[in-house]
Design a protein around this motif. Structure first.
Motif, short mmCIF file in Angstrom:
data_model
loop_
_atom_site.label_atom_id
_atom_site.label_comp_id
_atom_site.label_asym_id
_atom_site.label_seq_id
_atom_site.Cartn_x
_atom_site.Cartn_y
_atom_site.Cartn_z
N VAL A 115 39.49 25.29 -29.50
CA VAL A 115 38.45 25.83 -30.29
C VAL A 115 37.40 24.79 -30.53
N VAL A 116 36.08 25.11 -30.29
CA VAL A 116 35.07 23.98 -30.48
C VAL A 116 34.42 24.34 -31.54
N SER A 117 33.96 23.76 -32.71
CA SER A 117 33.17 24.42 -33.86
C SER A 117 31.93 23.46 -34.00
N VAL A 118 30.93 24.05 -33.92
CA VAL A 118 29.71 23.40 -34.16
C VAL A 118 29.00 23.38 -35.57
N ASP A 119 28.58 22.17 -35.98
CA ASP A 119 28.08 21.94 -37.34
C ASP A 119 26.44 21.95 -37.11
N TYR A 120 25.71 22.84 -37.10
CA TYR A 120 24.27 22.95 -36.81
C TYR A 120 23.64 22.67 -38.14
N ARG A 121 22.39 22.31 -37.82
CA ARG A 121 21.56 22.19 -39.17
C ARG A 121 21.38 23.50 -39.73
N LEU A 122 20.95 23.32 -41.04
CA LEU A 122 20.62 24.82 -41.59
C LEU A 122 19.24 24.99 -42.15
N ALA A 123 18.91 26.25 -42.28
CA ALA A 123 17.34 26.44 -42.78
C ALA A 123 17.61 26.63 -44.33
N PRO A 124 16.72 26.36 -45.32
CA PRO A 124 15.28 26.23 -44.75
C PRO A 124 14.97 24.71 -44.51
#
Length: 143
Positions: A115-124
Motif C-alpha cells: 500500500v502506497v499512500s500519497v499526501d497531496y497538497r489540498l485546495a484551496p
C-alpha cells in the motif's frame, strides 16, 4: 444555504431520508473539518506484520510529496506484488495520507498487497492542477 437532494433510487431514498444536508463549504467550516484527526496509523498497524517506510518525492515545482509505503513484513522485495496506490478521500480539500487507510490495509492483509499512500497538497491553498499533479508524481514513483 443547502444544496437540494438529487433524485435517488427509491430503495435508497428511505435510507438517506434522515441524513443531514451539508451546508456550503465555507473557509470556517473547512477549518473545523480539517481539525478532525485521522485515525492514528500506529493503532492500525499494531496488530499487523507490516514494514513501513516514509518516502518523499519531488512535485513538478519541487515541493515535497510525502508517501507512506506499507508492505507485508518478511516478504521478498525482489518479487512482484500487487500494489494499491491510495489517494485518500476528502474532496481534495481535507484529509491526509492516513485518512481511511484502514481500507487498503485490509487488502494488504488479505492479498499481500503493498500500500502506497500519497499526501497531496489540498485546495484551496493549492490551486490549478497541483493536487492532481502531486498524485501523479507519486504514481510515477510507484511505477
Amino acid at each position: 444555504m443547502t444544496t437540494p437532494r438529487p433524485d435517488l433510487d427509491p430503495e435508497l431514498r428511505e435510507l438517506l431520508a434522515d441524513m443531514p444536508l451539508m451546508s456550503q463549504l465555507s473557509p470556517e467550516v473547512l477549518a473545523q473539518l480539517r481539525q478532525l484527526p485521522s485515525t492514528p496509523v500506529e493503532s492500525l498497524l499494531a496488530h499487523r506484520q507490516v514494514d513501513r517506510r516514509e518516502v518523499t518525492v519531488p512535485a513538478k515545482d519541487g515541493a515535497p510529496i510525502p508517501l507512506s509505503v506499507f508492505s507485508p513484513a518478511n516478504t521478498d522485495r525482489t518479487t512482484a506484488a500487487p500494489c494499491v496506490y491510495w489517494m485518500h478521500g476528502g474532496g481534495m480539500v481535507m484529509g491526509d495520507r492516513f485518512s481511511q487507510i484502514d481500507i487498503p490495509l485490509e487488502w494488504l492483509d488479505e492479498f499481500g498487497a503493498v500500500v502506497v499512500s500519497v499526501d497531496y497538497r489540498l485546495a484551496p491553498e493549492a490551486t490549478g492542477t497541483l493536487l492532481v499533479d502531486d498524485c501523479y508524481q507519486g504514481l510515477l514513483w510507484v511505477a
